[in-house]
Structures are given as structure tokens and as C-alpha cells.
Design an enzyme around this catalytic site. Structure first.
Site, short mmCIF file in Angstrom:
data_model
loop_
_atom_site.label_atom_id
_atom_site.label_comp_id
_atom_site.label_asym_id
_atom_site.label_seq_id
_atom_site.Cartn_x
_atom_site.Cartn_y
_atom_site.Cartn_z
CG ASN A 71 26.77 4.56 -6.16
OD1 ASN A 71 25.88 4.87 -6.95
ND2 ASN A 71 27.84 3.89 -6.55
N GLY A 72 23.40 4.34 -5.57
CA GLY A 72 22.47 3.29 -6.00
C GLY A 72 21.05 3.81 -5.90
NE ARG A 103 31.98 6.31 -9.03
CZ ARG A 103 31.94 4.99 -9.16
NH1 ARG A 103 33.02 4.33 -9.49
NH2 ARG A 103 30.83 4.32 -8.93
CE LYS A 106 34.31 7.92 -27.44
NZ LYS A 106 34.27 6.88 -26.55
CD1 TRP A 144 25.80 12.10 -12.85
CD2 TRP A 144 24.03 10.74 -12.77
NE1 TRP A 144 25.28 12.02 -14.12
CE2 TRP A 144 24.19 11.19 -14.09
CE3 TRP A 144 22.98 9.86 -12.48
CZ2 TRP A 144 23.34 10.81 -15.13
CZ3 TRP A 144 22.14 9.48 -13.51
CH2 TRP A 144 22.32 9.96 -14.81
CD GLU A 174 33.68 4.19 -29.41
OE1 GLU A 174 32.50 3.86 -29.23
OE2 GLU A 174 34.36 4.76 -28.54
CE LYS A 176 35.53 5.72 -17.78
NZ LYS A 176 35.78 5.89 -19.23
#
Ligand code: AGP
Length: 607
Positions: free
Chosen positions: A100-101, A27, A484, A74, A480, A602
Site C-alpha cells: 500500500n502506498g 477503504r 455528502k 485501489w 458539508e 475512505k
């Protein structure tokens, strides 16, 4: 972004929590920590950097106790230091918390708590929560918790342990992901299924505004008013192997190779006796009946899948389709009302910008269809209709099967809608359904046709910049492919509509520039080739992507990537696969951390 694990069982909680955090690494995080309750005494260890740093501390300083919480952070408020890492402790040492948040009113709460005499050790917004818990605690954790959440504004998933209640862990969810796992003699909560699948497949999907109390043999869920809520226990469809590398060097490579199977899972259950049958289709058809336009909104790769969807829907359904970045939608003046159908796209189902766009569109009267991978996610719950992509867990930060399954669902939806709106006849419908059914096999062929991509990556990995050009669907795929390459190899790359190049960007083309020309739409091939000639004339090396029947390409391009022949409308999923591999091998040559690229998370749960 941040990951949470809570555990209550018979033995050492720290092992289960650490393994859970390992599964949440994907994540994205920059520090981590664990706290356990050992017979009424809380102990915690935290470390900045990756989980290995925390592991070293855990190896030297055992954390005993059967119940605890863990976190991968994070950083948002404050640098990724040991002090800012979670868990955070209350001043009296009774509570440990992970979060988280974002607590939007944390400054106001902090000021109030400082006046009350609380001392803040970190720069985080999270610390206000633990001081509020201490402030409201009069011997009943549930009561203190409910009073605390009533003061919070923003989004949060919270995990808590309290020294007075050994063996119990508490969790609350409000617009951040959190699920509860029901085990045998042990129970857990976590940010997602990957962290608990090694223990149990039985899960409870918490709703926003719910609070869970778990001990080793009991789980109780309450709403934020304190009323007990009876919840359904769901079974996770996939198993622990799906969340592991299975012999591949990276999750990304495994997930690229899984695409034929993933696309099959997205398509097959929805084609019955040659007809496309979508979930809840009568209601969906009625919502689509009188629409004047379609608005597609998403972020990153999901936005690019929407770009593909836009071209296919316009071509088959003759409806105007507008595509808007979810992060921008609220700041424009979109013409969205009950005459528009909104389609939001999200692998995680938790992207904050996409959630905000969804809410905005609903508030303007539009029905919302969500194309989502993660079952029970916030977006899946908020939308009026959901088409799951059934890609299985996607661990690599750079999406591959998440994207192609979104594209496959758009293929199905566009043909289904064209049939409902009667913009195609029966013969065309049947042919299109046949073409879609061939997709899994064609995607496998796309992989098999390109064993040389690794060699190609070795030839070009030192280039400073890469341009992707194409028209229509080829352009959408270029967007895309370019993302990538950027996200995993840190190479500067741009995608341009091929015809636009000569309006400015061609100034950047020089001897040795690398241009990847996407030329899979047969009807646009000649036009794209004239742009190829323009860049070649200025010294560029051209890698062309085209179908395997095209023999002319070898005189035009320095190198060629071939894909199998398929109806041009459905070319995107086949075309992107060798380009995913190209990015993968370039990143490998450049020694990048492929599954966890720097600075990326993620699921992006902050706006
Ligand atoms: C894709 O490789 C990226 N990691 C990113 O662009 C991603 O697609 C975007 O953040 C949207 O995520 P979602 O699909 O989970 O909403």
C-alpha cells in the site's frame, strides 16, 4: 485506499485473510488477491472487481496453508486488472508481496532491474519491490528485506511471505498505515484495526521505519537498521460489533444514528466539574499563549469541520483564523511561523495531503494540534498535540460521525481557548459549557424530529441539481451537506454563501430547481430569508432547515426540516444530521452503493 492483511496461525490462513479483507473493503478498492505459503510452496489467487469475484475463485480452487498475505488494491499505477492486482510474485517464485502506498523512484529501479534480467509482468510500482527482494536474497529474508527498503523512496506498507520460511509473514511500515495484532496461537498484521478485531484486541502500533516478523506464536519488531525494538502492546477500546452493521441496512445509516453516543464520547471525558479539561493542556495552553493567528488545514469533510471551527474560534477567541485546503497549503505562501498555531483535522489520520500540510507548518516553526479519530495514526504521531474525537470505527466512506465529532472537539477547544485567552468571562464560559453538554441529547432530537426526511428524499431525488445556501455557520454546514449529497448520490450539488447567490449563480435557478436554505443562526435568519425570496421568485422549490420554535418558516418554504433550539454557535452538528439523512435516502432512492461510492476511498493516502 489499499488494504493489507497478513496472518500466521494454526489453520487455514485464507479464511482469516479473506475476512480481514472484507473488513477493509470500506477503504475503497477495485481488485483483490491472497497468497499463502503451504509447506514451502506459494500459491496465490487474484481477481479484479470486488471481493465476491475473488471468493468465487477461492471456492473453486482451495488455498491451503497456515500463513499468508492478502490485499485490496485501489489502482494508482496501472488499471484494476487481474495482472496488476496484488500479490506479486518474484521471478523465482520464492517471494509474494502486497503493498500500500507509492514507490516514487520505481521507474529508476525498474530500469536497473530490467538490465539485471528481471521481467516485469504488471504495470505497478509494487513489482520492483518483489524483484529487489529476490535480488538481495541470499538465504536471510530479514537481510534482503532491509536492503530492499533502503532502496525505496515514497510511502509504503508492505506484507511479504517467502517459500523458504513457511509459517512466517513479514511486514514493513513507512508512511502508510500498518498495525500488528497479537493473538492466541495466531498473529496478524493489517492496515487497520477493523481487520484484526475479530481475532484480538491487543495491538502494536508500528512506527515508520519498522519491520515486523510474525509467526503463529512469536512477533518480533526491528528498525530498518535491523536492531530489535521493544514495543508496547495497546488495547483497542472498541469491540467487533462496532465494525459491523448491527441490523442497519448500511454502515452510513448506523453511523448517523450513532452520533449522539459518539458526540458524548468526544465531550464527556473532557468536562470535569463544569470545566473543560483537554489532554496535555498545560503545554497546549503555553503553546497558544502568544499566538497571533490560527491556521486550520484539512481535506474534504474534515476541512468543512475546520470551517465550522474557524467561525467559532474567531467569534469566541478574537483571533484571526485562516482555513486552507491541505492539498493547497504548500502551493500558497501561508504566513505560518512560531506565532501561529496550526490545527490539522483528519478522521483517518492518514490523509497524505494533510500529512504534507502538517509537515510544512511544523517546518515553518508552528506548533501543530491534530484533531484525529484513529488512535496511533500517522497524523496523531506527527503532531505536537492530539485531541482524539473518539468516534469509534467509521466504515462508510462518506463520513458522518467522524465529521460531527470533529465539530464537537472544535466547540470544546474554542471555549477552552477563549477561557485561556480571557476573551470570555466566567458567566459566559459556564453557559457555553452547559450548551456543549446538551449536544448529545440535542443531536438525538435532531434525528427524532425528522422522520419525514425519507419522504422528502422521495419527492426530490430526481432533481438534477441541488443548491445549499446559508450564511456563516449555516454556510459551513451547507458545504458539508452538499459534499455528502454529491459523494453518495452522484447528484450535482453546490453550496453557496447565501448572499453570493445574486452575484452570479442565481442565473442557474429556474422553475423546479431545488434550494436547501440553512437558516439556523437566528441573528442571520432575516437576511437568509431575503435570499429565499429571491430564489422562490424564480421558481425554485425551497427546503428550509431551521429551529423548531420558528413558526414563520412554513409560509416561506415548500418543505421544512426542523432541528432543536441550541446556542447558535453550536448549531452545526445538530443541523447537519437531518441533511446526512436526506442525502442517505436520496442515494437509496437512486439505487447507489451508499457505503462504497464509486471512485472514492475512505482514507486518501496518495497526494
Ligand atoms: C468525506 O465524506 C469524504 N470521504 C472525504 O472528504 C474525507 O473527509 C477526506 O478525504 C478527509 O479524510 P480524513 O478525515 O480521513 O483526513
Amino acid at each position: 485506499m489499499c488494504g493489507i492483511v497478513g496472518f500466521s496461525g494454526k489453520e487455514k490462513a485464507v479464511d482469516a485473510i479473506y475476512t480481514g479483507l472484507k473488513h477493509l473493503e470500506y477503504r475503497g478498492y477495485d481488485s483483490a488477491g491472497i497468497a499463502v505459503n503451504n509447506n514451502g510452496s506459494l500459491r496465490m489467487l487474484k481477481a479484479s472487481g470486488n471481493l465476491e469475484n475473488l471468493k468465487q475463485k477461492l471456492d473453486n480452487d482451495k488455498l491451503e496453508g497456515p500463513c499468508g498475505i492478502g490485499h485490496t488494491r485501489w489502482a494508482t499505477h496501472g488499471a484494476p486488472t487481474d495482472v496488476n492486482a496484488h500479490p506479486h510474485l518474484s521471478s523465482d517464485g520464492k517471494f509474494a508481496i502486497v503493498h500500500n502506498g507509492i514507490i516514487e523512484n520505481y521507474l529508476e529501479l525498474k530500469e536497473e532491474l530490467i538490465k539485471e534480467g528481471y521481467k516485469f509482468l504488471s504495470e505497478t510500482d509494487t513489482e520492483v519491490i518483489v524483484h529487489l527482494l529476490e535480488h538481495y536474497y541470499k538465504g536471510d529474508v530479514k537481510e534482503a528485506f532491509l536492503k530492499t527498503v533502503s532502496r525505496l523512496e515514497g510511502s509504503y506498507a508492505i506484507g511479504v511471505i517467502c517459500s523458504d520460511n513457511p509459517g512466517v509473514a513479514y511486514a514493513a511500515k513507512y508512511f502508510a498505515p500498518l498495525i500488528v495484532g497479537i493473538g492466541d496461537g495466531e498473529n496478524l498484521f493489517a492496515s487497520d484495526v477493523t481487520a484484526i478485531i475479530g481475532h484480538t484486541k491487543n495491538v502494536i502500533y508500528l512506527e515508520d521505519g519498522e519491520f515486523a516478523e510474525i509467526s503463529k506464536d512469536k512477533v518480533t519488531i526491528y528498525d530498518f537498521k535491523g536492531n530489535e525494538v521493544k514495543k508496547e502492546i495497546s488495547k483497542v477500546e472498541w469491540d467487533v460489533e462496532s465494525a459491523e452493521k448491527g441490523g442497519y441496512e448500511h454502515f452510513m445509516l448506523k453511523e448517523i444514528m450513532e452520533q449522539p453516543k459518539a458526540i458524548k464520547s468526544a465531550i464527556e471525558p473532557r468536562i470535569k466539574n463544569g470545566r473543560i479539561v483537554l489532554e496535555n493542556e498545560e503545554e497546549l495552553a503555553s503553546a497558544c499563549k502568544n499566538i497571533e493567528r490560527i491556521v486550520i488545514s484539512a481535506c474534504g469533510s474534515a476541512f468543512h469541520a475546520g470551517y465550522v471551527g474557524r467561525y467559532i474560534i474567531e467569534e469566541l477567541c478574537k483571533k484571526s483564523v485562516k482555513i486552507e485546503y491541505a492539498s493547497e497549503l504548500r502551493y500558497s505562501s501561508p504566513v505560518i511561523n512560531e506565532k501561529a498555531l496550526t490545527i490539522v483535522v483528519s478522521q483517518s489520520g492518514e490523509t497524505a495531503d494533510t500529512i504534507a500540510a502538517l509537515k510544512e507548518c511544523k517546518a515553518r516553526g508552528s506548533k501543530v494540534l491534530a484533531i484525529v479519530n484513529v488512535v496511533g495514526s500517522t497524523i496523531a504521531k506527527l503532531a505536537d498535540f492530539v485531541l482524539y474525537t473518539y468516534a469509534g470505527p467509521e466504515i462508510a466512506v462518506a463520513t458522518t460521525k467522524g465529521y460531527t465529532t470533529q465539530v464537537a472537539v472544535f466547540d470544546l477547544f474554542a471555549v477552552w481557548l477563549a477561557d485561556k485567552l480571557k476573551t470570555i468571562d466566567e458567566k459566559i464560559y459556564n453557559n457555553l459549557v452547559d450548551d456543549i453538554m446538551q449536544l448529545p441529547e440535542r443531536i438525538q432530537r435532531s434525528i427524532d424530529l425528522n422522520p419525514n426526511v425519507e419522504k422528502l428524499a422521495r419527492k426530490y431525488y430526481k432533481n438534477d441539481v441541488v443548491f445549499f445556501i446559508g450564511r456563516n455557520l449555516d454556510y459551513a454546514v451547507g458545504l458539508e451537506a452538499s459534499l455528502k449529497l454529491k459523494e453518495i448520490s452522484y447528484l450535482h450539488s453546490e453550496a453557496y454563501a447565501a448572499g453570493e447567490l445574486k452575484h452570479g449563480t442565481i442565473a442557474l435557478i429556474e422553475d423546479g430547481s431545488l434550494v436547501v436554505a440553512l437558516a439556523c443562526r437566528e441573528d442571520l435568519y432575516a437576511k437568509t430569508m431575503s435570499n429565499v425570496k429571491e430564489v422562490k421568485a424564480r421558481g425554485a422549490n425551497v427546503v428550509a432547515v431551521t429551529d423548531e420554535d420558528n413558526k414563520d418558516i412554513f409560509t416561506e418554504a415548500s418543505d421544512v426540516i426542523l432541528i432543536p433550539k441550541i446556542n447558535s454557535l453550536f448549531v452545526a452538528a445538530c443541523e447537519v444530521v437531518p441533511l446526512q439523512l436526506f442525502s442517505y435516502y436520496i442515494a437509496k432512492e437512486r439505487g447507489c452503493d451508499i457505503d462504497k461510492p464509486k471512485n472514492l476511498a475512505k482514507s486518501v493516502t496518495v497526494e
